[in-house]
Design a protein around this motif. Structure first.
Motif, PDB file in Angstrom:
ATOM      1  N   TRP A 145       0.826  -1.209   0.000  1.00  0.00           N
ATOM      2  CA  TRP A 145       0.000   0.000   0.000  1.00  0.00           C
ATOM      3  C   TRP A 145       0.861   1.262   0.000  1.00  0.00           C
ATOM      4  O   TRP A 145       0.488   2.265  -0.576  1.00  0.00           O
ATOM      5  CB  TRP A 145      -0.946  -0.018   1.203  1.00  0.00           C
ATOM      6  CG  TRP A 145      -1.908   1.121   1.222  1.00  0.00           C
ATOM      7  CD1 TRP A 145      -2.899   1.369   0.316  1.00  0.00           C
ATOM      8  CD2 TRP A 145      -1.957   2.181   2.170  1.00  0.00           C
ATOM      9  NE1 TRP A 145      -3.573   2.515   0.663  1.00  0.00           N
ATOM     10  CE2 TRP A 145      -3.010   3.031   1.793  1.00  0.00           C
ATOM     11  CE3 TRP A 145      -1.215   2.488   3.304  1.00  0.00           C
ATOM     12  CZ2 TRP A 145      -3.339   4.166   2.515  1.00  0.00           C
ATOM     13  CZ3 TRP A 145      -1.547   3.616   4.023  1.00  0.00           C
ATOM     14  CH2 TRP A 145      -2.594   4.451   3.623  1.00  0.00           C
TER      15      TRP A 145
ATOM     16  N   THR B  92      -9.050   3.978   0.511  1.00  0.00           N
ATOM     17  CA  THR B  92      -8.124   4.834  -0.238  1.00  0.00           C
ATOM     18  C   THR B  92      -8.736   5.244  -1.574  1.00  0.00           C
ATOM     19  O   THR B  92      -8.665   6.412  -1.967  1.00  0.00           O
ATOM     20  CB  THR B  92      -6.783   4.108  -0.466  1.00  0.00           C
ATOM     21  OG1 THR B  92      -6.217   3.770   0.798  1.00  0.00           O
ATOM     22  CG2 THR B  92      -5.813   4.984  -1.238  1.00  0.00           C
TER      23      THR B  92
ATOM     24  N   LEU C  35      -2.951  12.285  -1.200  1.00  0.00           N
ATOM     25  CA  LEU C  35      -2.263  11.246  -0.457  1.00  0.00           C
ATOM     26  C   LEU C  35      -0.790  11.410  -0.766  1.00  0.00           C
ATOM     27  O   LEU C  35      -0.430  11.707  -1.895  1.00  0.00           O
ATOM     28  CB  LEU C  35      -2.759   9.890  -0.960  1.00  0.00           C
ATOM     29  CG  LEU C  35      -2.489   8.628  -0.198  1.00  0.00           C
ATOM     30  CD1 LEU C  35      -3.108   8.682   1.186  1.00  0.00           C
ATOM     31  CD2 LEU C  35      -3.046   7.439  -0.962  1.00  0.00           C
TER      32      LEU C  35
ATOM     33  N   ALA D 157      -2.787  11.525   4.606  1.00  0.00           N
ATOM     34  CA  ALA D 157      -3.968  11.672   3.757  1.00  0.00           C
ATOM     35  C   ALA D 157      -4.373  13.129   3.856  1.00  0.00           C
ATOM     36  O   ALA D 157      -4.637  13.635   4.950  1.00  0.00           O
ATOM     37  CB  ALA D 157      -5.088  10.769   4.229  1.00  0.00           C
TER      38      ALA D 157
END
Length: 162
Positions: free
Chosen positions: A44, A104, A116, A129
């Protein structure tokens, strides 16, 4: 972000963090779950660190394809109807991965693909974020933003005296 910026050291800590975030885990996390969540978070991080829209979307789409499923309504906990983007009774790492991947995607599609990133402060590598009103956040915290502002100010003053 906390699972990425400050990884859990134990399965109990992972359980506590999930509970604090309001995530009702399917089972108590194990050591192998903790390891699998760490591996997902590394994947991620590539989404977070990518600044170009197309590659960011492609990487995130691959994660959702692997971890998420078609949405479905549930009231499994008796707390009200809500959407799940995972099959019922999936293991803990898959549950977390689906939530983060879909969350997300919703964040980026709702607020913008640039919302982000990795902190712009030189010594910091934390993710953030961007939920700011103007969409111009570049630091993970006020501390890092202030530290960079002081650094720029001192550099300007030093070059002016030379």
């Amino acid at each position: 972000m906390s699972l990425l910026n400050d990884p859990c050291a134990t399965p109990a800590e992972l359980a506590d963090r999930c509970e604090e975030a309001g995530l009702d885990l399917a089972a108590a996390p194990t050591s192998s779950d903790l390891e699998a969540v760490g591996a997902f978070m590394a994947q991620w991080r590539r989404v977070v660190a990518c600044s170009e829209h197309e590659p960011r979307a492609a990487t995130l789409n691959a994660l959702m394809l692997e971890y998420a499923s078609a949405p479905w309504l549930t009231d499994h906990a008796g707390t009200g109807w809500h959407l799940h983007f995972r099959e019922p009774d999936v293991d803990v790492p898959r549950q977390i991965a689906a939530l983060i991947s879909v969350g997300t995607a919703l964040h980026l599609s709702g607020l913008g693909m640039d919302r982000l990133g990795i902190c712009a402060a030189g010594e910091c590598s934390k993710a953030y974020a961007d939920i700011s009103r103007n969409g111009r956040q570049r630091y993970c915290s006020t501390t890092c933003a202030n530290r960079e502002a002081v650094r720029r100010h001192r550099a300007t003053r030093a070059s002016a005296t030379v």
